[in-house]
Design an enzyme around this catalytic site. Structure first.
Site, PDB file in Angstrom:
ATOM      1  N   GLY A   1      32.143 -11.003 -10.049  1.00 43.09           N
ATOM      2  CA  GLY A   1      33.071 -11.235 -11.146  1.00 43.09           C
ATOM      3  C   GLY A   1      32.398 -10.953 -12.471  1.00 43.09           C
ATOM      4  O   GLY A   1      31.167 -11.030 -12.593  1.00 43.09           O
TER       5      GLY A   1
ATOM      6  N   GLN B   1      31.348 -11.361 -21.490  1.00 40.43           N
ATOM      7  CA  GLN B   1      29.998 -11.080 -21.000  1.00 40.43           C
ATOM      8  C   GLN B   1      29.517  -9.686 -21.387  1.00 40.43           C
ATOM      9  O   GLN B   1      28.317  -9.414 -21.324  1.00 40.43           O
ATOM     10  CB  GLN B   1      29.927 -11.238 -19.486  1.00 40.43           C
ATOM     11  CG  GLN B   1      30.087 -12.666 -19.011  1.00 40.43           C
ATOM     12  CD  GLN B   1      30.021 -12.730 -17.503  1.00 40.43           C
ATOM     13  OE1 GLN B   1      31.026 -12.608 -16.830  1.00 40.43           O
ATOM     14  NE2 GLN B   1      28.815 -12.901 -16.980  1.00 40.43           N
TER      15      GLN B   1
ATOM     16  N   CYS C   1      25.260 -16.316 -12.231  1.00 42.59           N
ATOM     17  CA  CYS C   1      26.012 -15.651 -13.295  1.00 42.59           C
ATOM     18  C   CYS C   1      25.219 -14.445 -13.773  1.00 42.59           C
ATOM     19  O   CYS C   1      24.008 -14.531 -13.958  1.00 42.59           O
ATOM     20  CB  CYS C   1      26.238 -16.637 -14.439  1.00 42.59           C
ATOM     21  SG  CYS C   1      27.163 -15.963 -15.825  1.00 42.59           S
ATOM     22  N   LEU C   2      25.928 -13.335 -13.980  1.00 37.84           N
ATOM     23  CA  LEU C   2      25.252 -12.126 -14.462  1.00 37.84           C
ATOM     24  C   LEU C   2      24.675 -12.316 -15.861  1.00 37.84           C
ATOM     25  O   LEU C   2      23.751 -11.611 -16.242  1.00 37.84           O
ATOM     26  CB  LEU C   2      26.221 -10.941 -14.432  1.00 37.84           C
ATOM     27  CG  LEU C   2      26.724 -10.547 -13.037  1.00 37.84           C
ATOM     28  CD1 LEU C   2      27.738  -9.412 -13.135  1.00 37.84           C
ATOM     29  CD2 LEU C   2      25.571 -10.173 -12.117  1.00 37.84           C
TER      30      LEU C   2
ATOM     31  N   HIS D   1      35.275 -19.645 -12.374  1.00 37.30           N
ATOM     32  CA  HIS D   1      34.038 -19.334 -13.111  1.00 37.30           C
ATOM     33  C   HIS D   1      34.326 -18.318 -14.218  1.00 37.30           C
ATOM     34  O   HIS D   1      33.894 -18.484 -15.366  1.00 37.30           O
ATOM     35  CB  HIS D   1      33.000 -18.796 -12.111  1.00 37.30           C
ATOM     36  CG  HIS D   1      31.715 -18.338 -12.707  1.00 37.30           C
ATOM     37  ND1 HIS D   1      30.518 -18.984 -12.477  1.00 37.30           N
ATOM     38  CD2 HIS D   1      31.418 -17.271 -13.498  1.00 37.30           C
ATOM     39  CE1 HIS D   1      29.553 -18.336 -13.123  1.00 37.30           C
ATOM     40  NE2 HIS D   1      30.073 -17.290 -13.738  1.00 37.30           N
ATOM     41  N   GLU D   2      35.080 -17.264 -13.869  1.00 38.41           N
ATOM     42  CA  GLU D   2      35.371 -16.214 -14.862  1.00 38.41           C
ATOM     43  C   GLU D   2      36.340 -16.699 -15.938  1.00 38.41           C
ATOM     44  O   GLU D   2      36.182 -16.351 -17.116  1.00 38.41           O
ATOM     45  CB  GLU D   2      35.900 -14.958 -14.168  1.00 38.41           C
ATOM     46  CG  GLU D   2      34.935 -14.318 -13.177  1.00 38.41           C
ATOM     47  CD  GLU D   2      33.535 -14.061 -13.716  1.00 38.41           C
ATOM     48  OE1 GLU D   2      33.388 -13.785 -14.928  1.00 38.41           O
ATOM     49  OE2 GLU D   2      32.577 -14.142 -12.932  1.00 38.41           O
TER      50      GLU D   2
ATOM     51  N   HIS E   1      34.475 -18.448 -18.519  1.00 41.25           N
ATOM     52  CA  HIS E   1      33.874 -17.540 -19.505  1.00 41.25           C
ATOM     53  C   HIS E   1      34.858 -17.240 -20.640  1.00 41.25           C
ATOM     54  O   HIS E   1      34.468 -17.158 -21.807  1.00 41.25           O
ATOM     55  CB  HIS E   1      33.472 -16.207 -18.855  1.00 41.25           C
ATOM     56  CG  HIS E   1      32.121 -16.218 -18.234  1.00 41.25           C
ATOM     57  ND1 HIS E   1      30.966 -16.435 -18.939  1.00 41.25           N
ATOM     58  CD2 HIS E   1      31.746 -16.018 -16.945  1.00 41.25           C
ATOM     59  CE1 HIS E   1      29.931 -16.371 -18.128  1.00 41.25           C
ATOM     60  NE2 HIS E   1      30.378 -16.129 -16.902  1.00 41.25           N
TER      61      HIS E   1
END
Length: 175
Positions: free
Chosen positions: A48, A53, A97-98, A139-140, A143
């Site tokens: 994701g 991000q 997380c990226l 999660h996304e 963000h």
């Protein structure tokens, strides 16, 4: 298509609430951004990625939680996603997380959620997600609301991870 740079925590843009995407903004440029985000997510590799991000303050996320071999990928683009229902049952997943590379922690979230969003054609969708898909979409969406998975952790653990990210960013700046 082009790979995007992924912001690394701490970065103030990761803590900002993203702006809704208006109908007039669902255009060629937004489609290109979604394609670039999918390519970036797959390359990372991740499941994701939210627009903040990659430094874009818009309510747009991409995800694909298909992990089984011989199962075709299911790339999804969600514009202005919102959770309309969540189960009382909870699941705990080890999240990463990226934007917080190589750091993982258990996060408890609703086991199932129903989400409404529009796609790149302006069509409204509603879908119920469970398992990894439910964790990922929550999660996304976090963000998009300026929240990171480490915000669910105890302060000391959050500080340790943040210090590691500051050190990583310093090392990357020197390289």
């Amino acid at each position: 298509m082009a790979l995007k740079s992924i912001l690394i925590h701490p970065d103030p843009r990761l803590k900002s609430v993203a702006d809704p995407v208006s109908a007039s903004e669902v255009d060629k440029a937004l489609r290109r951004l979604a394609d670039d985000m999918l390519e970036t997510m797959y390359d990372a590799p991740g499941i994701g990625l939210a627009a903040p991000q990659v430094g874009v303050g818009k309510r747009l996320l991409v995800m694909d939680c298909v992990k089984e071999e011989n199962t075709p990928p299911r790339p999804m683009v969600l514009i202005n996603p919102a959770v309309t229902w969540s189960s009382e049952n909870l699941n705990t997943y080890e999240e990463g997380c990226l934007s917080i590379p190589e750091q993982y922690a258990d996060v408890e979230r609703p086991a199932e959620v129903e989400v409404i969003w529009i796609d790149l054609e302006g069509v409204t969708h509603t879908e119920r997600f469970d398992g990894l898909w439910a964790t990922c979409v929550q999660h996304e969406i976090d963000h998009l609301n300026g929240k990171l998975f480490i915000d669910y952790l105890k302060p000391l653990r959050r500080q340790i991870i943040t210090r590691k990210m500051v050190k990583l960013k310093r090392e990357q700046a020197r390289a």
